[in-house]
Each structure stands twice: as C-alpha cells, then as structure tokens.
Design an enzyme around this catalytic site. Structure first.
Site, PDB file in Angstrom:
ATOM      1  N   CYS A  87      25.232 -19.350  61.725  1.00 21.23           N
ATOM      2  CA  CYS A  87      24.216 -19.244  60.667  1.00 21.23           C
ATOM      3  C   CYS A  87      23.156 -20.336  60.850  1.00 21.23           C
ATOM      4  O   CYS A  87      22.437 -20.316  61.835  1.00 21.23           O
ATOM      5  CB  CYS A  87      24.869 -19.250  59.289  1.00 21.23           C
ATOM      6  SG  CYS A  87      23.764 -18.646  57.983  1.00 21.23           S
ATOM      7  N   HIS A 191      28.332 -14.693  59.682  1.00 21.39           N
ATOM      8  CA  HIS A 191      29.452 -15.607  59.462  1.00 21.39           C
ATOM      9  C   HIS A 191      30.730 -14.962  59.987  1.00 21.39           C
ATOM     10  O   HIS A 191      31.337 -14.134  59.291  1.00 21.39           O
ATOM     11  CB  HIS A 191      29.610 -15.914  57.970  1.00 21.39           C
ATOM     12  CG  HIS A 191      28.570 -16.831  57.431  1.00 21.39           C
ATOM     13  ND1 HIS A 191      28.696 -18.205  57.483  1.00 21.39           N
ATOM     14  CD2 HIS A 191      27.378 -16.579  56.840  1.00 21.39           C
ATOM     15  CE1 HIS A 191      27.622 -18.765  56.936  1.00 21.39           C
ATOM     16  NE2 HIS A 191      26.804 -17.804  56.548  1.00 21.39           N
ATOM     17  N   GLU A 193      33.578 -16.223  60.077  1.00 22.72           N
ATOM     18  CA  GLU A 193      34.692 -16.613  59.208  1.00 22.72           C
ATOM     19  C   GLU A 193      34.773 -15.745  57.960  1.00 22.72           C
ATOM     20  O   GLU A 193      35.781 -15.777  57.241  1.00 22.72           O
ATOM     21  CB  GLU A 193      34.569 -18.091  58.818  1.00 22.72           C
ATOM     22  CG  GLU A 193      33.508 -18.422  57.794  1.00 22.72           C
ATOM     23  CD  GLU A 193      32.095 -18.580  58.350  1.00 22.72           C
ATOM     24  OE1 GLU A 193      31.219 -19.076  57.612  1.00 22.72           O
ATOM     25  OE2 GLU A 193      31.877 -18.195  59.524  1.00 22.72           O
TER      26      GLU A 193
END
Length: 210
Positions: A87, A191, A193
């Site tokens: 990001c 992202h 994650e």
C-alpha cells in the site's frame, strides 16, 4: 516453510498501523520472522517487507527517522535482497508523492504517486475487493488464476515512469498499477494481509523469490 533454507522475514518497523496484521500473515508461512528496524535483523533476513497505511509524506518522515535507509539501500538496491512494499509501502518507492504537497520518496522505482482519478461517478477512497489484470508474467502471480481478487484501501496510486515495471493492474474509475516489480523490488497496492487466500498465495510467492 521450514528447513535450513527457509525464508527469514523482517517486517520493517517504522510505526505503520498495519504492521501487526502483516506480521501475522507472514508468521502463518514462516517460523523465523521479526518486526524490527535494527540493521542486524534487516541484514540477517532473506526477505524484507515494508507495510504502509496513511499519507505519503507522513510515512516518509517516519521511515527517514526510524529506519536505517542507507543500510536498506545497500541491502536492497546493491545486494538485491527481495523487498515488498504494501500500500503506502509501495507508493513510497516512487521518486515523489503528491499527497498534501510534494514529498520525496525512496526513488527505488522511478515514478510519481498521485491521486486516483475516478471522475465524478466513482467513490474515493477505493475500498473493497477488486480483481487484477495481468500485464506481464511474474512468479508473484503464480497459482492465482486469471483475475484474482484482492482487498484495496487507498486514494492515491503509484504511476511508474516505465510501464515495464507494472506486473498487474486494477481498475477503479481509472486503471492503475496494482503490482509493480523491478528485479527484486516489489510493490502491492492492495493489502495481502486482508486478502484471504489470494493474499496468502501472493505472500508465499514473494517468499519463493531467491
């Protein structure tokens, strides 16, 4: 991933708000992981990860204050250690960012970070799931299918000077770089994650880079 040649991950700690979730993602894949800004930990690692949330200028201020940038330049640019920026961690790879004024970036991939131009009919920030379109093959996208979905939260995009640095794009009002790569230096606008199975596979593919 275990064994004598298993990856060792250092998540670079400069105060980014998503460092814990990024650490948890990679901890699900490798046994040896540290969150650190210590040059010894950075040098010991086989793979480096720079998380990022928030504004470009604020991130660069914290990076300059808390990370050993000269050591990182040697380790990443000269020695070629695999590096992933996530990001804002991708956006600061640019020469400059235009968020709340103009700010110098790391300059590791030539280009500019600017506002996402969606027109009047598409909302900002770009938040939620979006699929990727592959521009050219990279092992980073192996096993992810034709148009894998990832989770995005951003209002700014990184525009590389050289289109060859763009691995995959996404579209939200305009088409933008979702994955960039110059040799060992990789950036993901999404992202991983937060991207469930796609994010895990992307992270695993990154760890497979020598």
């Amino acid at each position: 991933m275990t064994g004598p040649s298993a990856p060792i991950v250092c998540v670079l700690d400069y105060g980014s708000g998503n460092v814990r979730s990024v650490r948890n993602l990679f901890a699900s894949l490798v046994a040896d992981i540290v969150v650190s800004n210590n040059p010894e930990d950075i040098r010991r690692a086989t793979h480096l990860v720079l998380p990022g949330v928030g504004a470009f200028g604020a991130a660069m201020t914290r990076i300059s204050a808390r990370l050993p940038v000269a050591d990182l330049q040697q380790i990443v640019i000269v020695e070629g250690k695999p590096f992933l920026g996530i990001c804002v961690g991708m956006q600061v790879l640019a020469d400059r960012g235009l968020e709340f004024g103009e700010h110098a970036g790391l300059g590791w991939i030539a280009g500019t970070t600017r506002g996402l131009d969606t027109g009047s009919d598409v909302s900002i920030p770009h938040t939620g799931w979006n699929d990727l379109a592959t521009v050219h093959h990279s092992p980073l996208l192996d096993g992810l299918g034709d148009r894998p979905d990832f989770y995005f939260v951003h209002s700014f995009i990184f525009v590389p000077d050289d289109p060859a640095d763009v691995v995959a794009t996404a579209t939200h009002g305009e088409t933008f770089a979702a994955v960039v790569q110059r040799r060992n230096i990789i950036g993901a606008q999404f992202h991983p994650e937060k991207s469930q199975h796609s994010g895990i596979r992307f992270a695993r593919n990154f760890l497979g880079l020598p």
